[in-house]
Design an enzyme around this catalytic site. Structure first.
Site, short mmCIF file in Angstrom:
data_model
loop_
_atom_site.label_atom_id
_atom_site.label_comp_id
_atom_site.label_asym_id
_atom_site.label_seq_id
_atom_site.Cartn_x
_atom_site.Cartn_y
_atom_site.Cartn_z
N ASP A 138 0.85 -1.18 0.00
CA ASP A 138 0.00 0.00 0.00
C ASP A 138 0.88 1.24 0.00
O ASP A 138 1.71 1.42 0.88
CB ASP A 138 -0.92 0.01 1.22
CG ASP A 138 -2.04 1.03 1.08
OD1 ASP A 138 -2.42 1.35 -0.07
OD2 ASP A 138 -2.55 1.50 2.11
N HIS A 145 -4.15 13.73 1.19
CA HIS A 145 -4.44 12.77 2.25
C HIS A 145 -3.34 12.79 3.31
O HIS A 145 -3.62 12.83 4.51
CB HIS A 145 -4.60 11.37 1.67
CG HIS A 145 -4.74 10.29 2.71
ND1 HIS A 145 -5.86 10.18 3.51
CD2 HIS A 145 -3.88 9.32 3.12
CE1 HIS A 145 -5.69 9.15 4.34
NE2 HIS A 145 -4.51 8.61 4.12
N ASP A 244 -9.12 0.13 1.17
CA ASP A 244 -8.21 -0.26 2.25
C ASP A 244 -8.87 0.10 3.58
O ASP A 244 -8.58 1.12 4.20
CB ASP A 244 -6.88 0.49 2.07
CG ASP A 244 -5.88 0.18 3.17
OD1 ASP A 244 -5.98 -0.90 3.77
OD2 ASP A 244 -5.00 1.03 3.42
N GLN A 251 -5.01 2.10 14.65
CA GLN A 251 -3.89 2.67 13.89
C GLN A 251 -3.12 3.72 14.69
O GLN A 251 -1.89 3.74 14.71
CB GLN A 251 -4.43 3.28 12.59
CG GLN A 251 -3.35 3.84 11.66
CD GLN A 251 -3.97 4.43 10.38
OE1 GLN A 251 -5.18 4.42 10.20
NE2 GLN A 251 -3.12 4.91 9.50
MN MN Z 1 -4.30 2.86 2.55
#
Ligand code: MN
Length: 438
Positions: A138, A145, A244, A251
């Site tokens: 990824d 972002h 995703d 996280q």
């Molecule tokens: Mn991602």
């Protein structure tokens, strides 16, 4: 040298009527590959091509004697339950089969009588992940972002200094990638509640999606050798939509120092159809880097990448809550943007990935990272749309969301359009959140 050919001609029409409808995702200019079988059967999975609202069974078409030469050799591999071997054959074979399909599916084609029996309504088909994904990486290629999410995790230091130099990525989990229609349980993980002294192991409370582009590797490279930026076109097979799914509360506690772990490895969803890079050629656009930003190092810089490194792939995310589904109400759009905003191009991601000698294999998957654009309406994950859960998004039916709730479906859509060319689409990438296991 023009990479456009007769298969891109916007005036082509198919004898499959639904392929000619306004707004159809799969006109004859698209011809994406996937793997399917008749829904609800134990038939073996097999390769097919989308045309209108049908799927063409490539094995049946090959048996009907429609293909010859390179196209026939390609069709034998593309008919298999996994597309890895077809993907490994390279552009000469990919193009030969695309050209043969374009000619056989056109209005007036002699092959019509033989091929009509090789079509199945997509509504009567089910799909699988179209290749064996050996490795999945990824990337993190949207500066919008990276800045938006960086501001939430590190208000004083949103964009880390390496971002503008390195196409950032981490090695993700291939085993939990499922095809559109995937349902998965809300994951458990370690969460550090605000002000707590120790974390808890509990179901995620801040479940999110990420709207990304899936990049399917076709031809690999030998370990120790890299793929030069201008060679990438000969290696990348095509693009798809990719979600995703991300557990933000897991996280934020676990991601330092080595990146995401349980926050990302429980499920990812990919759309069933792979739109080939050849089909995407008319929608390639210039890749640019603002003059006041660091310019790419030499191995990430070329005239060709500047001229056509970008892809103007329009992308959207939608939500369908359980209440909407029960009421028969339409999904609500959460965001819309274009892959053309990406800070790093597909070519730069692949050139960097292999730059140290890492070998890619046929069927490996890269994802682009969340593809947010500069405008707030282009934010491609709930953590950005809701500013970390502070500003709930109103869904217009009395419901609102900060993060995803059980029963929510997220639907990704994508398409390309350009004046003088056909509109081609990616179909749908849909996934549904189930309650956490108890
Ligand atoms: Mn991602």
């Amino acid at each position: 040298m023009s990479r456009l050919n007769e298969t891109h001609d916007a005036s082509l029409r198919s004898w499959v009527d639904s392929a000619n409808a306004d707004g159809a995702d799969f006109p004859i200019q698209n011809l994406p590959f996937g793997v399917f079988r008749r829904r609800g059967t134990n038939e073996s999975w097999r390769g097919g091509v989308a045309i209108g609202d049908r799927v063409l069974d490539l094995g049946a078409a090959q048996a009907a004697g429609v293909f010859s030469g390179d196209a026939a050799a390609a069709a034998v591999q593309a008919a298999k339950p996994l597309l890895n071997e077809f993907m490994s054959m390279g552009p000469r074979y990919w193009s030969a089969l695309r050209l043969a399909l374009s000619r056989a599916l056109r209005d007036g084609a002699a092959a019509q009588a033989r091929l009509a029996a090789c079509l199945l309504p997509q509504a009567d088909a089910e799909f699988s992940v179209p290749a064996r994904i050996g490795d999945y990486t990824d990337m993190y290629a949207s500066i919008y972002h990276a800045t938006n999410i960086g501001r939430l995790f590190r208000p004083d230091n949103p964009l880390l200094p390496n971002f503008q130099w390195v196409p950032i990525g981490y090695h993700g989990r291939a085993s939990s990638i499922g095809v559109s229609g995937q349902q998965f349980h809300r994951p458990h993980g370690q969460i550090m509640p605000p002000g707590a002294q120790a974390p808890v192991f509990e179901p995620c409370r801040r479940l999110d999606y990420e709207l990304e582009i899936g990049i399917w590797v076709g031809v690999g490279n030998a370990q120790g050798e890299s793929i030069a930026l201008d060679e990438v076109d000969a290696h990348v097979f095509g693009l798809a939509l990719f979600n995703d799914w991300s557990a933000r509360d897991i996280q934020s506690w676990e991601y330092q120092p080595l990146g995401p772990f349980l926050s990302k490895n429980f499920a990812s969803t990919i759309s069933p159809w792979i739109v080939t890079m050849e089909a995407l050629e008319p929608y390639r656009v210039a890749w640019d880097r603002p003059k006041d930003h660091p310019q790419p190092l030499a191995y990430l810089e070329s005239d060709d990448n500047r001229a056509r490194g970008g892809v103007d792939m329009r992308i959207e995310s939608w939500i369908e809550t359980a209440r909407m589904r029960a009421a028969g109400a339409a999904p609500v759009r959460l965001s819309h943007s274009t892959f053309a905003h990406s800070y790093w191009s597909v070519g730069q991601m692949v050139a960097h990935h292999t730059g140290g000698g890492c070998n890619l294999n046929p069927g490996d998957l890269l994802a682009s990272g969340t593809q947010s654009g500069p405008d707030p309406s282009e934010a491609a994950a709930l953590i950005e749309i809701t500013a970390g859960g502070k500003n709930p998004v109103d869904l217009g039916n009395g419901e609102s969301r900060t993060f995803l709730e059980d029963g929510d479906a997220v639907i990704l859509r994508g398409w390309c359009e350009r004046s003088g060319y056909a509109r081609i689409g990616f179909g749908e990438c849909r996934g549904v959140v189930l309650p956490a296991r108890t």
